[in-house]
Motif scaffolding. Structure first.
Motif, PDB file in Angstrom:
ATOM      1  N   VAL A   8       0.830  -1.207   0.000  1.00 54.11           N
ATOM      2  CA  VAL A   8       0.000   0.000   0.000  1.00 54.11           C
ATOM      3  C   VAL A   8       0.859   1.250   0.000  1.00 54.11           C
ATOM      4  CG1 VAL A   8      -1.617   1.354   1.384  1.00 54.11           C
ATOM      5  CG2 VAL A   8      -2.007  -1.077   1.056  1.00 54.11           C
TER       6      VAL A   8
ATOM      7  N   TYR B  56      -7.569  -0.913  -3.429  1.00 57.14           N
ATOM      8  CA  TYR B  56      -8.029  -0.684  -2.054  1.00 57.14           C
ATOM      9  C   TYR B  56      -8.890  -1.849  -1.569  1.00 57.14           C
ATOM     10  CZ  TYR B  56      -6.572   4.245  -1.578  1.00 57.14           C
ATOM     11  OH  TYR B  56      -5.857   5.402  -1.447  1.00 57.14           O
TER      12      TYR B  56
ATOM     13  N   VAL C 194      -6.663  -4.988  -0.725  1.00 59.94           N
ATOM     14  CA  VAL C 194      -5.866  -4.871   0.499  1.00 59.94           C
ATOM     15  C   VAL C 194      -6.756  -4.852   1.733  1.00 59.94           C
ATOM     16  CG1 VAL C 194      -4.312  -3.353   1.777  1.00 59.94           C
ATOM     17  CG2 VAL C 194      -3.937  -3.752  -0.665  1.00 59.94           C
ATOM     18  N   GLU C 195      -7.859  -4.109   1.669  1.00 61.39           N
ATOM     19  CA  GLU C 195      -8.706  -3.983   2.856  1.00 61.39           C
ATOM     20  C   GLU C 195      -9.422  -5.282   3.187  1.00 61.39           C
ATOM     21  OE1 GLU C 195     -11.082  -0.564   2.024  1.00 61.39           O
ATOM     22  OE2 GLU C 195      -9.359   0.795   2.110  1.00 61.39           O
TER      23      GLU C 195
ATOM     24  N   TYR D 292      -3.129   1.140   9.138  1.00 62.81           N
ATOM     25  CA  TYR D 292      -3.469   1.244   7.714  1.00 62.81           C
ATOM     26  C   TYR D 292      -3.774   2.690   7.334  1.00 62.81           C
ATOM     27  CZ  TYR D 292      -6.266   0.688   3.457  1.00 62.81           C
ATOM     28  OH  TYR D 292      -6.783   0.812   2.194  1.00 62.81           O
TER      29      TYR D 292
ATOM     30  N   ASN E  92      -1.692   5.232   4.802  1.00 60.27           N
ATOM     31  CA  ASN E  92      -2.345   5.990   3.722  1.00 60.27           C
ATOM     32  C   ASN E  92      -1.910   7.448   3.721  1.00 60.27           C
ATOM     33  OD1 ASN E  92      -4.949   5.024   1.973  1.00 60.27           O
ATOM     34  ND2 ASN E  92      -4.552   3.619   3.662  1.00 60.27           N
TER      35      ASN E  92
ATOM     36  N   THR F 115     -11.705   5.286   1.509  1.00 61.79           N
ATOM     37  CA  THR F 115     -11.167   4.193   0.709  1.00 61.79           C
ATOM     38  C   THR F 115     -12.341   3.362   0.198  1.00 61.79           C
ATOM     39  OG1 THR F 115     -10.780   2.933   2.755  1.00 61.79           O
ATOM     40  CG2 THR F 115      -8.924   4.156   1.851  1.00 61.79           C
TER      41      THR F 115
END
Length: 417
Positions: free
Chosen positions: A15, A112, A115-116, A135, A139, A394
């Motif tokens: 990220v 996004y 990854v989330e 996280y 960002n 996000t």
């Protein structure tokens, strides 16, 4: 603890690299667009297309992820972003930049989501708050640091575009090397926006106004700084400082909104943001450092409005409604973010660069007036408020990671509304 968090470092590292590249590209396009003589309406259109891509991506990306898996989908979307970065330099043309920016938005929301959902599936329940905070810190930290990469090369040459593409490509390596099991992507129900507004009008208005302002900031903030004569270093300083302010101020303002009626705090923060929006404009004669400081103060209040809107929404929903409601509020914010850059770009074409801070002041000033009016009519129903969580926009999966349902042991307010 470290056994569980160490594997997530690969995802967080991916990220960070991804946002270093994409964050550099966003500001680089503003500077290069000025060199190429592109007007504010077109630069605003680029910002709007990027966020329109976000909206499209929330619908189309999950299907691809389910079909090919997380690792292959991450490689696919990362390749799309890297190709898009290089296409901006290979064909310097509005006819190329516009569709490519839309594609970049679609690919970014897909990344996004990957990854989330991965973080959400791997984080142990006791570690979710820590993983979510880390996280969000990655960002904002990566986006702030990305602005300083403008010093590496000349925006008129290919160097910075190649650097951005390299960073995006490098993001694949830690993710492709991970041995984490791949989670499932669930089908999201379409949110009912009319019902959402009836239940949480203040949250709805705050999310939309935040989208109008923040979309314009990401799309045109660097354009304003560049055309105000700050130069490359001044542009980098202004953008970094505004993002850093947005990260730092969320904690104290969030704590304030936990301890007092959140609707009133949203009104006060919106009013302060409207006033502070004009500060960078008045700080320009005093140089780049003063302008960056003004940006830090404005960002501190402006960035806090969206997470406050999310917390306010959760205050007014039953626990089983939270995930669908958060998706709806994300959509509202996204619509505002897609409209904001284009509207602000047209205003800048008509009134000059200073129309951008005026746009910020207008959107957040109107929000302050609306919420103040709504506070007189919204019934007092809530005895407890959820805990504020610092965040940036996000995807809806981030709210699952944050654990957004309101528990029974939340912070009591001093008032109820």
């Amino acid at each position: 603890m470290f056994v569980h968090l160490a594997p997530l470092a690969a995802l967080l590292g991916g990220v960070a690299l991804l946002l270093l590249g994409s964050g550099l590209l966003t500001t680089l396009l503003a500077v290069r667009g000025g060199i190429e003589g592109y007007g504010s309406p077109f630069m605003g259109l680029l910002g709007s297309l990027f966020f329109a891509g976000f909206l499209i991506g929330t619908r189309v990306a999950p299907a691809l992820i389910r079909r090919v898996g997380h690792v292959r989908a991450f490689a696919f979307f990362t390749s799309a972003v890297a190709c898009s970065v290089l296409l901006h330099e290979m064909w310097v043309s509005p006819w190329v930049w516009a569709p490519v920016r839309l594609i970049t938005g679609i690919a970014m929301v897909g990344l996004y989501a990957i990854v989330e959902s991965w973080l959400n599936s791997q984080a142990a329940p006791a570690q979710r708050a820590r993983v979510f905070a880390t996280y969000m810190g990655v960002n904002l930290g990566a986006l702030a640091l990305a602005q300083q990469l403008l010093h590496v090369g000349d925006a008129a040459t290919h160097t910075l575009f190649v650097l951005a593409a390299l960073l995006v490509c490098a993001a694949v390596m830690p993710v492709a090397a991970t041995r984490l099991s791949q989670p499932q992507i669930d089908n999201a129900a379409a949110p009912a926006l009319r019902s959402l507004y009836r239940k949480a009008p203040i949250a709805f208005d705050a999310a939309f106004a935040s989208g109008l302002a923040m979309g314009a900031f990401w799309g045109l903030g660097a354009v304003w700084a560049d055309r105000s004569g700050l130069g490359t270093s001044g542009v980098a300083a202004f953008m970094s400082a505004t993002i850093v302010g947005g990260a730092l101020f969320q904690w104290p303002l969030g704590l304030l909104s936990d301890r007092h009626d959140r609707g009133r705090v949203i009104t006060l923060v919106a009013f302060a943001a409207a006033l502070l929006a004009l500060l960078p404009m008045f700080a320009l004669p005093f140089g780049a450092d003063a302008t960056a400081t003004a940006g830090l103060l404005y960002g501190g209040f402006a960035f806090a409005l969206y997470p406050m809107a999310m917390a306010r929404l959760i205050d007014r929903l039953d626990p089983h409604e939270v995930l669908a409601g958060s998706s709806g509020l994300l959509l509202v914010h996204g619509i505002g973010a897609a409209l904001g850059p284009l509207a602000a770009g047209l205003a800048m074409a008509a009134l000059g660069p200073d129309a951008l801070p005026m746009w910020f002041a207008l959107t957040q000033g109107v929000l302050a007036l609306l919420t103040s009016s709504l506070l007189r009519r919204v019934p007092a129903q809530i005895a407890l408020q959820t805990r504020f969580l610092p965040m940036v926009r996000t995807t809806s999966t981030a709210f699952e990671l944050a654990g957004t349902a309101r528990p029974d042991t939340e912070t009591p307010t001093t008032e109820t509304r």
